[in-house]
Motif scaffolding. Structure first.
Motif, PDB file in Angstrom:
ATOM      1  N   ILE A   1     -11.960 -29.234 -29.186  1.00 18.38           N
ATOM      2  CA  ILE A   1     -11.560 -28.258 -28.140  1.00 18.38           C
ATOM      3  C   ILE A   1     -12.083 -27.078 -28.026  1.00 18.38           C
ATOM      4  N   ILE A   2     -12.607 -26.892 -26.826  1.00 25.27           N
ATOM      5  CA  ILE A   2     -13.210 -25.434 -26.519  1.00 25.27           C
ATOM      6  C   ILE A   2     -12.307 -24.762 -25.419  1.00 25.27           C
ATOM      7  N   GLN A   3     -11.741 -23.505 -25.947  1.00 22.93           N
ATOM      8  CA  GLN A   3     -10.971 -22.671 -24.870  1.00 22.93           C
ATOM      9  C   GLN A   3     -11.698 -21.749 -24.260  1.00 22.93           C
ATOM     10  N   THR A   4     -11.704 -21.738 -22.734  1.00 16.34           N
ATOM     11  CA  THR A   4     -12.493 -20.969 -21.848  1.00 16.34           C
ATOM     12  C   THR A   4     -11.828 -20.270 -20.735  1.00 16.34           C
TER      13      THR A   4
ATOM     14  N   ASN B   1     -14.996 -38.015 -23.554  1.00 15.56           N
ATOM     15  CA  ASN B   1     -15.864 -36.575 -23.457  1.00 15.56           C
ATOM     16  C   ASN B   1     -16.066 -36.186 -24.832  1.00 15.56           C
ATOM     17  N   PRO B   2     -17.259 -35.223 -24.880  1.00 16.80           N
ATOM     18  CA  PRO B   2     -17.701 -34.736 -26.288  1.00 16.80           C
ATOM     19  C   PRO B   2     -16.733 -33.966 -26.722  1.00 16.80           C
ATOM     20  N   PHE B   3     -16.162 -33.164 -25.965  1.00 17.63           N
ATOM     21  CA  PHE B   3     -15.001 -32.167 -26.363  1.00 17.63           C
ATOM     22  C   PHE B   3     -14.190 -31.880 -24.938  1.00 17.63           C
ATOM     23  N   LEU B   4     -12.838 -31.355 -25.399  1.00 11.41           N
ATOM     24  CA  LEU B   4     -11.907 -30.910 -24.623  1.00 11.41           C
ATOM     25  C   LEU B   4     -11.908 -29.581 -23.956  1.00 11.41           C
ATOM     26  N   ILE B   5     -11.622 -29.406 -22.498  1.00  9.32           N
ATOM     27  CA  ILE B   5     -11.493 -27.948 -22.314  1.00  9.32           C
ATOM     28  C   ILE B   5     -10.214 -27.545 -21.985  1.00  9.32           C
ATOM     29  N   THR B   6      -9.784 -26.166 -22.756  1.00  7.42           N
ATOM     30  CA  THR B   6      -8.589 -25.711 -22.631  1.00  7.42           C
ATOM     31  C   THR B   6      -8.908 -24.657 -21.792  1.00  7.42           C
TER      32      THR B   6
ATOM     33  N   ALA C   1     -14.298 -20.081 -26.816  1.00  7.82           N
ATOM     34  CA  ALA C   1     -15.334 -19.278 -26.026  1.00  7.82           C
ATOM     35  C   ALA C   1     -14.787 -17.928 -25.115  1.00  7.82           C
ATOM     36  N   ILE C   2     -13.532 -17.695 -25.409  1.00  5.66           N
ATOM     37  CA  ILE C   2     -13.013 -16.664 -24.468  1.00  5.66           C
ATOM     38  C   ILE C   2     -13.575 -15.349 -25.088  1.00  5.66           C
ATOM     39  N   ARG C   3     -13.835 -14.531 -24.293  1.00  6.12           N
ATOM     40  CA  ARG C   3     -14.108 -12.983 -24.759  1.00  6.12           C
ATOM     41  C   ARG C   3     -12.981 -12.119 -24.250  1.00  6.12           C
ATOM     42  N   LEU C   4     -12.065 -11.532 -25.103  1.00  4.14           N
ATOM     43  CA  LEU C   4     -11.001 -10.708 -24.587  1.00  4.14           C
ATOM     44  C   LEU C   4     -11.474  -9.384 -24.143  1.00  4.14           C
TER      45      LEU C   4
END
Length: 274
Positions: A256-259, A11-16, A219-222
């Motif tokens: 790693i991108i957190q979403t 994968n190009p990046f992992l999804i958290t 990437a999360i928007r709190l």
């Protein structure tokens, strides 16, 4: 780091997924929410840790007691009997037959190849790290913390070397954490409030990548007033399109991108792989 490396090979990046995926009757930071996240394309589950006054570890984000449990008290001031008596409220505010999950139950449920980020655990590392040792899940678990000497000293001394990513707010944090020789440093989480931040610059990111370390970007928007990476976040990615948010994070070489929106980010990642 083998599980992370194996997943990144494909994968190009992992999804958290932040707190798991919650909607309707499924509540965040619970086993059902983690099932939902795994079914939505997650490579890693992010969960929040608290410790009861009698030493039991639970999955819960303190500060959310009123919204999720109808309680005005800080959950960290409760013993395990009190916590076990509480019932969650679902996403419509209705009390349901679901209780705060013990961490041991969550870990045993997701034993295997699902990566798990144990967030907000750093205040308990004196007892938390020995607690983790009994599960023999070192390859699955990832720890994070702000860069603070008291946390790093405990991590450095602990014999089991769990994967660790410091939360980097300024350049001096990088130098401080790299001074430790016995920490299993696998990457860094960069917090960049705006595009002028040194942590947003390609030069800074490339220096970390050249050390064979991973880059975690949120990437999360709190809420409206918190920017974790220069406003290239889930909100803009969904409202205007991935090219205005997630695409920038990929161009910044995020590993790693957190979403909060794993199914949408997963769909975008699949398009990149074609």
């Amino acid at each position: 780091m083998n599980i992370i490396k194996d997943k990144l090979d494909n994968n190009p990046f992992l999804i958290t997924v932040h707190k798991g995926s919650s909607m309707g009757n499924i509540v965040e930071n619970t086993i059902p929410s983690f099932y939902a996240a795994s079914q939505s394309g997650a490579d890693m589950l992010e969960m929040d840790i608290i410790r009861s006054t009698d030493g039991e570890f639970y999955v819960f984000h303190d500060g959310d007691e009123k919204r999720l449990l109808g309680q005005d008290r800080d959950i960290k001031t409760m013993d395990s009997a009190e916590i076990d008596s509480l019932h969650y409220r679902n996403n419509w505010g209705i009390s349901i037959n679901l209780k705060v999950e013990k961490l041991k139950d969550v870990l045993n449920t997701f034993r295997g190849d699902m990566l798990i980020n144990l967030d907000r655990s750093w205040d308990y590392w004196d007892t938390f790290l020995p607690f983790l040792d009994q599960f023999n899940m070192k390859e699955q678990l990832l720890l994070k913390s702000p860069v603070q000497k008291s946390y790093l000293d405990i991590l450095d001394a602990h014999p089991v070397k769990y994967s660790y990513m410091p939360i980097i707010f300024e350049l001096s944090d990088i130098k401080e954490v790299e001074a430790y020789e016995n920490i299993n440093l696998i990457g860094m989480e960069f917090i960049a409030e705006n595009q002028d931040s040194p942590l947003f610059q390609d030069e800074t990111i490339n220096k970390i990548k050249e050390k064979d370390l991973l880059i975690w970007i949120n990437a999360i928007r709190l809420h409206d007033n918190t920017n974790l990476f220069a406003e290239f976040d889930d909100d803009v990615s969904i409202i205007k399109g991935p090219e205005f948010g997630w695409k920038i994070l990929v161009e910044k070489k995020a590993d790693i991108i957190q979403t909060d929106w794993p199914n949408h980010l997963y769909t975008y990642r699949e398009k990149l792989k074609k």
